[in-house]
Design a protein around this motif. Structure first.
Motif, PDB file in Angstrom:
ATOM      1  N   GLU A  50       0.797  -1.225   0.000  1.00 27.33           N
ATOM      2  CA  GLU A  50       0.000   0.000   0.000  1.00 27.33           C
ATOM      3  C   GLU A  50       0.834   1.282   0.000  1.00 27.33           C
ATOM      4  N   HIS A  51       0.382   2.239  -0.815  1.00 25.23           N
ATOM      5  CA  HIS A  51       0.729   3.665  -0.748  1.00 25.23           C
ATOM      6  C   HIS A  51       2.106   4.032  -1.270  1.00 25.23           C
ATOM      7  N   TYR A  52       2.830   3.122  -1.914  1.00 24.58           N
ATOM      8  CA  TYR A  52       4.137   3.478  -2.468  1.00 24.58           C
ATOM      9  C   TYR A  52       3.950   4.440  -3.642  1.00 24.58           C
ATOM     10  N   GLN A  53       5.005   5.162  -3.968  1.00 22.43           N
ATOM     11  CA  GLN A  53       4.885   6.273  -4.912  1.00 22.43           C
ATOM     12  C   GLN A  53       5.143   5.887  -6.360  1.00 22.43           C
ATOM     13  N   ASP A  54       5.635   4.687  -6.588  1.00 19.88           N
ATOM     14  CA  ASP A  54       5.848   4.173  -7.935  1.00 19.88           C
ATOM     15  C   ASP A  54       4.960   2.931  -8.059  1.00 19.88           C
ATOM     16  N   TYR A  55       5.395   1.891  -8.755  1.00 15.78           N
ATOM     17  CA  TYR A  55       4.657   0.641  -8.736  1.00 15.78           C
ATOM     18  C   TYR A  55       4.675   0.066  -7.314  1.00 15.78           C
ATOM     19  N   GLN A  56       3.547  -0.407  -6.844  1.00 13.23           N
ATOM     20  CA  GLN A  56       3.533  -1.084  -5.550  1.00 13.23           C
ATOM     21  C   GLN A  56       4.293  -2.418  -5.647  1.00 13.23           C
ATOM     22  N   VAL A  57       4.048  -3.140  -6.747  1.00 14.74           N
ATOM     23  CA  VAL A  57       4.697  -4.430  -7.018  1.00 14.74           C
ATOM     24  C   VAL A  57       5.227  -4.397  -8.435  1.00 14.74           C
ATOM     25  N   PHE A  58       6.484  -4.793  -8.617  1.00 18.68           N
ATOM     26  CA  PHE A  58       7.062  -4.923  -9.950  1.00 18.68           C
ATOM     27  C   PHE A  58       7.616  -6.332 -10.068  1.00 18.68           C
ATOM     28  N   TRP A  59       7.047  -7.129 -10.986  1.00 21.76           N
ATOM     29  CA  TRP A  59       7.346  -8.558 -11.070  1.00 21.76           C
ATOM     30  C   TRP A  59       8.102  -8.835 -12.361  1.00 21.76           C
ATOM     31  N   ASN A  60       9.382  -9.201 -12.229  1.00 25.07           N
ATOM     32  CA  ASN A  60      10.224  -9.523 -13.370  1.00 25.07           C
ATOM     33  C   ASN A  60      10.354 -11.019 -13.622  1.00 25.07           C
ATOM     34  N   GLY A  61      10.167 -11.845 -12.596  1.00 24.99           N
ATOM     35  CA  GLY A  61      10.421 -13.273 -12.714  1.00 24.99           C
ATOM     36  C   GLY A  61       9.338 -14.005 -13.484  1.00 24.99           C
ATOM     37  N   GLU A  62       9.709 -15.150 -14.018  1.00 21.31           N
ATOM     38  CA  GLU A  62       8.756 -16.002 -14.726  1.00 21.31           C
ATOM     39  C   GLU A  62       8.015 -16.918 -13.743  1.00 21.31           C
ATOM     40  N   ARG A  63       6.826 -17.311 -14.179  1.00 21.60           N
ATOM     41  CA  ARG A  63       5.972 -18.263 -13.470  1.00 21.60           C
ATOM     42  C   ARG A  63       5.616 -17.792 -12.067  1.00 21.60           C
ATOM     43  N   GLY A  64       5.465 -16.490 -11.914  1.00 19.19           N
ATOM     44  CA  GLY A  64       4.981 -15.955 -10.646  1.00 19.19           C
ATOM     45  C   GLY A  64       3.519 -16.324 -10.432  1.00 19.19           C
ATOM     46  N   ARG A  65       3.156 -16.496  -9.164  1.00 15.96           N
ATOM     47  CA  ARG A  65       1.787 -16.831  -8.798  1.00 15.96           C
ATOM     48  C   ARG A  65       1.391 -15.999  -7.569  1.00 15.96           C
ATOM     49  N   THR A  66       0.241 -15.321  -7.652  1.00 20.30           N
ATOM     50  CA  THR A  66      -0.275 -14.547  -6.535  1.00 20.30           C
ATOM     51  C   THR A  66      -1.702 -14.985  -6.244  1.00 20.30           C
ATOM     52  N   TYR A  67      -1.940 -15.344  -4.983  1.00 17.65           N
ATOM     53  CA  TYR A  67      -3.263 -15.709  -4.506  1.00 17.65           C
ATOM     54  C   TYR A  67      -3.700 -14.676  -3.478  1.00 17.65           C
TER      55      TYR A  67
END
Length: 613
Positions: free
Chosen positions: A488-505
Motif C-alpha cells: 500500500e501507498h508506495y509512490q511508484d509501482y507497488q509491485v514490480f514482477w520480473n520473474g517467470e511463473r509468478g503466482r499470486t493468490y
C-alpha cells in the motif's frame, strides 16, 4: 534475468521526494537490486552450500540458554495450567490496557500458554502475540475468548494492525468470538469451537487466516477483503469486495463478482509458519512444518503435523541489546535466531547465509535498519524461514530494507524453497521513514505467506516528501508464489514482477493517498502508476483475486490510468480483479487491467473484471 525493456524513467520535477542519503534511480532499482546493498558495503554471501542445513547446526548441549526454561526476556509472559486464572487475567488486562490504542508505540509483548486448560479472556491489542505452546491447537484450550474489538475507534477496525493469535483452541462462552482486524493481524492454527465474527460494526479492511478450523459460521461482516488459506469452516457468511479462499474445506459457493468469492480448491505449494512448542518433558523447541503440495484443510485436525522440531538450544535467543556482530556470528556458525519482543535499532544488516536457517520473531519483534542499509539479507540458499517480524524504515534512506538472494541468483530451490511468513514492512508512522524498496526477491521458488508492505498514510512523519518510498515488492526470481500480498501507498509501482511463473493468490493494494497533483505522479506520459506491474517481457504469470483501490484525498482530480498492468502473452492470465475508488469516488482508476474494465471513480466507484484476457 535477461536484459529486458523497462518503463521510462520518472521525469524530474520539483515534487520528487528529497534525498535523505543515497537514493537510487528508478531504472537501477528495476534492473539491478544488488546495487542497493553494494552501495552500502553490504554483501550477501552464501556461507554454506545450498545442500547444507541441520548437519551444520551445533549439537545439543551447546545452548546459550537453559533448554527447559529459556530466558525470553521481560516481554514474554509464559503461563502453565497451574497458574491461577486471576493472575493470568491480570497480566492480559494490563497488557491490553497499555496496548489497546498504542498504534505507533514501543511496547512489544508475547503471551505464551503451555499445554493445558485456561479460563481466561484475552483482548488482543497492538504489538501483542497470543500463542499456544502445543503441537496442536487443541493442546491449549481457552475456555473463554481470544478476541480483537474496535471499541477504541468507535467500532472502526480499519486501524487494527500488528497483532496475532496462533495455535490455540477457543471455546467462547457466548458461542462466538471476534477478530475485527485489518492488515498485519494473522490468525493461524486456531480452533474455534463456535462462530467467528470478523468485524465490530464499523469498517474493517482486510485480513488473513491459515491452518484454522471454525466449527460454526465465519461472518465477514464489513470486511472489505480477506484471504482464507488451508482452513475448515462450518459455513461462511458475508462478502464485500474481494474474498479469496485457497485450499479451504467448505468454502462458500458463488459466482464472482456477485458475490465476490474466489475459490481455489487446493494450495499448490506451502509450508506453514514455524512456531514454538513445549514437549511432554517440558523441553522447548521450534516446530518447522514440512513443505506440502496440493493441500486443503488444516495440518493438525485428525493428524499429527509433519515437520521437524528443533531444540531451542540451537537458537541464539536475541534481545534488542544483542549486538548485530554477535547475531551474525551465531548465524555464520549455523545457529538459528529467535528474536524476543522489542525494537532492534540495527547498526548493520542481519545476514542469513546458511541453508535451512530459521529466523523467528516473537511479539512482532521490530527491526530498524542502519542508515543506508537493509535490515535483513538472505543468501541464495535452500530452505530459509523468516517469520514474525516487522521491519520499520529508518529516517535516513535505505535503498533496500530486505533482500532475498543476491543479484544473479539462479539456483533451483524447488525441493526446499525459502519462505517468508508474517513479514511486515513500514515506512512512516512511528517516525518519518525513508526507503526506496521494501522487499526484493532475487532467489527462485520463494514462498511469501502473508506480507504487508506499507508506506504510512497516517501517524508521525507522513507526507509526499516526508516518508518517500518507491516500491513495495520487486520480484526478480522465477517461480515465486505469494499468498496474502498486501502492498500500500508506495509512490511508484507497488509491485514490480520480473520473474517467470509468478503466482499470486490474493492481492490488496491502496495507491498513495497523497499525490499533490497529477504532474507529480506521472509514469512518463502515463497518468499515475499501476499498482501491480508484470514486466512486459514475462511470458508466464498467474494471479487470483486482485483488488486495487484509490483514495486521492490530497487532490481528488488525480487519475491512475490502470490498476494492473500485465503483458499480452499466452501464459499470462488473471482471474477476479477489481478497482474501487474509496470515499464514494475520491480519485479515479481509469482501467482495472491494461485497457480493460473501469473506470472506478466519481459516479461509478467499483469496477470488476472476471478474467483477463
Amino acid at each position: 534475468m535477461p536484459d529486458t525493456p523497462r518503463p521510462p524513467q520518472r521525469p524530474d520535477d520539483p515534487t520528487e521526494p528529497p534525498a535523505h542519503g543515497r537514493r537510487l534511480s528508478r531504472r537501477t532499482l528495476l534492473t539491478g537490486i544488488a546495487v542497493a546493498t553494494g552501495a552500502a558495503g553490504v554483501g550477501v554471501a552464501a556461507t554454506t552450500a545450498a545442500g547444507a542445513g541441520p548437519a551444520a547446526r551445533p549439537p545439543a548441549g551447546t545452548s546459550l540458554r537453559p533448554l527447559a526454561d529459556p530466558d525470553l526476556g521481560p516481554n514474554v509472559h509464559i503461563f502453565g495450567p497451574e497458574t491461577p486464572s486471576a493472575d493470568i487475567q491480570a497480566v492480559l488486562d494490563g497488557i491490553f490496557d497499555a496496548m489497546e490504542t498504542d498504534q505507533f508505540g514501543t511496547g512489544r509483548h508475547a503471551v505464551l500458554f503451555k499445554p493445558g486448560s485456561y479460563a481466561v479472556n484475552a483482548n488482543v491489542g497492538y504489538y501483542t502475540q497470543i500463542a499456544g505452546l502445543g503441537l496442536s491447537p487443541d493442546d491449549v484450550a481457552i475456555d473463554g475468548t481470544v478476541h480483537v474489538e474496535a471499541d477504541w475507534f468507535d467500532g472502526n477496525a480499519t486501524h487494527n494492525f500488528w497483532r496475532c493469535a496462533e495455535n490455540l483452541s477457543v471455546s467462547p462462552p457466548d458461542g462466538f468470538d471476534r477478530w475485527a482486524v485489518s492488515q498485519a493481524a494473522p490468525y493461524r492454527r486456531m480452533h474455534v469451537n463456535g462462530d467467528l465474527v470478523l468485524d465490530d460494526g464499523g469498517w474493517s479492511s482486510g485480513g488473513f487466516m491459515a491452518d484454522c478450523r471454525v466449527e460454526g459460521d465465519v461472518n465477514s461482516g464489513s470486511q472489505q477483503q480477506w484471504l482464507s488459506r488451508d482452513s475448515e469452516f462450518g459455513s461462511w457468511t458475508g462478502a464485500n469486495w474481494n474474498m479469496v479462499f485457497v485450499g479451504v474445506e467448505n468454502a462458500p459457493a458463488g459466482q464472482f463478482p456477485e458475490p465476490p468469492y474466489t475459490v481455489v480448491d487446493s494450495t499448490p505449494l506451502i509450508r506453514e509458519k514455524p512456531f514454538l512448542h513445549v514437549d511432554d518433558a517440558g523441553a522447548w523447541h521450534v516446530f518447522v512444518p514440512a513443505l506440502r503440495t496440493d493441500t486443503s484443510g488444516t495440518t493438525w485436525h485428525q493428524a499429527t503435523p509433519e515437520g521437524e522440531s528443533i531444540p531451542v538450544e540451537q537458537f541464539l535467543v536475541a534481545d534488542p541489546d544483542t549486538p548485530v556482530p554477535e547475531i551474525n556470528a551465531a548465524l555464520a556458525e549455523g545457529r538459528h535466531l529467535l528474536l524476543t519482543p522489542g525494537i532492534y535499532w540495527l547498526d548493520a544488516p542481519i545476514e542469513v547465509g546458511h541453508a535451512d536457517t530459521v529466523v523467528l520473531g516473537l511479539g512482532l519483534a521490530t527491526l530498524v535498519p542502519a542508515p543506508g542499509q537493509p535490515a535483513v539479507t538472505v543468501a541464495d540458499v535452500d530452505g530459509v524461514k523468516v517469520a514474525g517480524i516487522l521491519i520499520d524504515a529508518n529516517e535516513q534512506n535505505s535503498p533496500l530494507m530486505m533482500l532475498v538472494g543476491e543479484e544473479g541468483a539462479d539456483a533451483d530451490h524447488s525441493a526446499n524453497p525459502t519462505s517468508l511468513h508474517d513479514v511486515f514492512f513500514r515506512i512512516g508512522g512511528m517516525h518519518a521513514g525513508n526507503a526506496d524498496v521494501s522487499l526484493a526477491i532475487n532467489s527462485n521458488h520463494v514462498i511469501c505467506d502473508h506480507t504487508w508492505l506499507w508506506r504510512g498514510d497516517h501517524g508521525t512523519g507522513i507526507g509526499w516528501n516526508t516518508n518517500p518510498a518507491l516500491y513495495g515488492l520487486i520480484v526478480n526470481g522465477d517461480d515465486v508464489t505469494a499468498y496474502g500480498l498486501f502492498v500500500e501507498h508506495y509512490q511508484d509501482y507497488q509491485v514490480f514482477w520480473n520473474g517467470e511463473r509468478g503466482r499470486t493468490y490474493f492481492y490488496q493494494s491502496e495507491m498513495p493517498y497523497d499525490p499533490p497533483n497529477q504532474e507529480s505522479w506521472m509514469n512518463g506520459s502515463t497518468r499515475g502508476f499501476a499498482s501491480y506491474k508484470v514486466n512486459d517481457a514475462v511470458t508466464d504469470h498467474r494471479a487470483w483475486g486482485l483488488g486495487v483501490y484509490c483514495f486521492f484525498n490530497a487532490n481528488p482530480s488525480v487519475v491512475s490510468e490502470r490498476g494492473i498492468e500485465v503483458p499480452q502473452a499466452p501464459g499470462v492470465a488473471l482471474e477476479h480483479l477489481l478497482a474501487v475508488s474509496l470515499g464514494g469516488g475520491t480519485g479515479t482508476i481509469e482501467h482495472v487491467v491494461n485497457d480493460t474494465g473501469g473506470p472506478a471513480g466519481p459516479g461509478s466507484v467499483e469496477s470488476y473484471v472476471v478474467s483477463y484476457p
